[in-house]
Enzyme design. Structure first.
Site, PDB file in Angstrom:
ATOM      1  CG  ASN A 119      -1.726   1.220   1.393  1.00 27.32           C
ATOM      2  OD1 ASN A 119      -1.801   2.043   0.485  1.00 27.32           O
ATOM      3  ND2 ASN A 119      -2.370   1.367   2.545  1.00 27.32           N
ATOM      4  CE  LYS A 146      -0.054   3.264   4.594  1.00 26.79           C
ATOM      5  NZ  LYS A 146      -0.036   3.359   6.030  1.00 26.79           N
ATOM      6  CG  HIS A 177      -5.949   1.419   5.144  1.00 26.76           C
ATOM      7  ND1 HIS A 177      -5.528   2.405   6.012  1.00 26.76           N
ATOM      8  CD2 HIS A 177      -4.881   0.605   4.954  1.00 26.76           C
ATOM      9  CE1 HIS A 177      -4.252   2.192   6.325  1.00 26.76           C
ATOM     10  NE2 HIS A 177      -3.844   1.102   5.689  1.00 26.76           N
ATOM     11  CD  GLU A 221      -2.982   5.176   6.776  1.00 21.41           C
ATOM     12  OE1 GLU A 221      -2.960   5.270   5.539  1.00 21.41           O
ATOM     13  OE2 GLU A 221      -2.038   4.699   7.430  1.00 21.41           O
ATOM     14  CD  GLU A 232      -3.595  -3.003   7.213  1.00 24.31           C
ATOM     15  OE1 GLU A 232      -2.447  -3.134   6.803  1.00 24.31           O
ATOM     16  OE2 GLU A 232      -4.305  -2.024   6.947  1.00 24.31           O
ATOM     17  N   GLY A 244       2.194   1.923  10.738  1.00 29.00           N
ATOM     18  CA  GLY A 244       3.102   3.061  10.597  1.00 29.00           C
ATOM     19  C   GLY A 244       3.760   3.486  11.904  1.00 29.00           C
ATOM     20  CB  SER A 293       5.227  -1.925  12.015  1.00 33.78           C
ATOM     21  OG  SER A 293       4.746  -0.607  12.198  1.00 33.78           O
TER      22      SER A 293
HETATM   23  C1  PEP Z   1      -0.879  -0.131   6.098  1.00 32.83           C
HETATM   24  O1  PEP Z   1      -1.072   1.069   6.083  1.00 32.83           O
HETATM   25  O2  PEP Z   1      -1.692  -0.900   5.559  1.00 32.83           O
HETATM   26  C2  PEP Z   1       0.323  -0.632   6.771  1.00 32.83           C
HETATM   27  C3  PEP Z   1       0.376  -1.896   7.092  1.00 32.83           C
HETATM   28  O3  PEP Z   1       1.318   0.282   6.997  1.00 32.83           O
HETATM   29  P1  PEP Z   1       2.761  -0.006   7.671  1.00 32.83           P
HETATM   30  O4  PEP Z   1       3.301  -1.261   7.068  1.00 32.83           O
HETATM   31  O5  PEP Z   1       3.584   1.201   7.340  1.00 32.83           O
HETATM   32  O6  PEP Z   1       2.522  -0.166   9.146  1.00 32.83           O
END
Ligand code: PEP
Length: 256
Positions: free
Chosen positions: A9, A11, A101, A103, A173, A179, A219
């Protein structure tokens, strides 16, 4: 055998030239890497770069990378300034779309019923959906995360038929891991993935539960991917930060 997937992703990151560079580097690296028949790699660039990425992959004759959108609207066409629809994505031959997601839920007010509508319109257009769910730290600290995720599935996903569910990938997630550099431990991830699979078994049947791909996101990096992916119910990852460089993304893919 269910699909194992690593999806990136990207973003709201990178300029066009950086996107060209990253897509090319990834494709070249993947050409040297053998992907098993049930393994998939997906990249989700910003909407403005979807066509460009599709074109680059076509020029490189890349057969390994699938392309996903980070979002779609709940309607196919109309007066929705600034939005993009599942019908438009389909017309670009995009294969996947993310829905739910955290976000989008946090910054754009997307609740379970909006996510449900997005799933429906994407599936109706023949797209595959990566449906994201996961709890905040506050919810986990109250030990309400099992019920919270069950409600997310109930309100956005469980109206689908068994047939429709074949085009859904679930991504767990935890918001506290996205993040932040804090990763769920393999045991924490496995516990929730097993919970999700058990809910699928109860709602549908054992075969449906066994065949549904459940990704971990939050992460995930080359250094922790092996442990996470070795859990019996973790079928790969949805990757943010670590998907922005070809070598770190490849470092994760190699652990599938
Ligand atoms: C995400 O935004 O789907 C995600 C997993 O981000 P990150 O790997 O940066 O934590």
């Amino acid at each position: 055998m269910r699909k194992k997937i690593v999806a990136g992703n990207w973003k709201m990151n990178k300029t066009q030239s950086e996107i060209i560079e990253l897509t090319t580097a990834l494709s070249v690296a993947l050409q040297k890497h053998e992907l098993a028949d049930n393994h998939e790699v997906i990249i989700c660039p910003s909407l403005v770069y979807l066509s460009k990425v599709k074109d680059i992959l076509a020029i490189l004759a890349d057969k390994k990378i699938k392309v996903g959108s980070q979002n779609c609207h709940t309607q196919n066409f109309g007066a929705y300034t600034g939005e993009v629809s599942a019908a438009m994505l389909k017309s670009l031959d995009v294969q996947y779309v993310l829905a739910g997601h955290s976000e989008r839920r946090t910054y754009f007010g997307e609740n379970n019923s909006i996510v449900k509508a997005k799933l429906d319109i994407a599936l109706a257009q023949g797209l595959q959906v990566i449906f994201c769910c996961g709890e905040s730290l506050t919810i986990r600290e109250k030990e309400a995360h099992f019920d919270f995720i069950a409600t997310q599935l109930e309100e956005s996903l469980f109206h689908l038929t068994k047939e429709e569910l074949k085009n859904i990938v679930i991504a767990y997630e935890p918001i506290w891991a996205i993040g932040t550099g804090v990763t769920a431990s393999p045991e924490q991830a496995e516990e929730i993935h097993a919970h999700i699979r058990a809910l699928l078994g109860k709602k549908y049947d054992e075969t449906t539960a066994e065949n549904t791909t459940i990704l971990y996101g939050g992460s995930c990096k080359p250094t922790n991917a092996a442990q996470l992916f070795s859990q019996p119910n973790v079928d790969g990852g949805l990757i943010g930060g670590a998907s922005l460089k070809a070598d770190s993304f490849m470092g994760i893919i190699e652990n599938l």
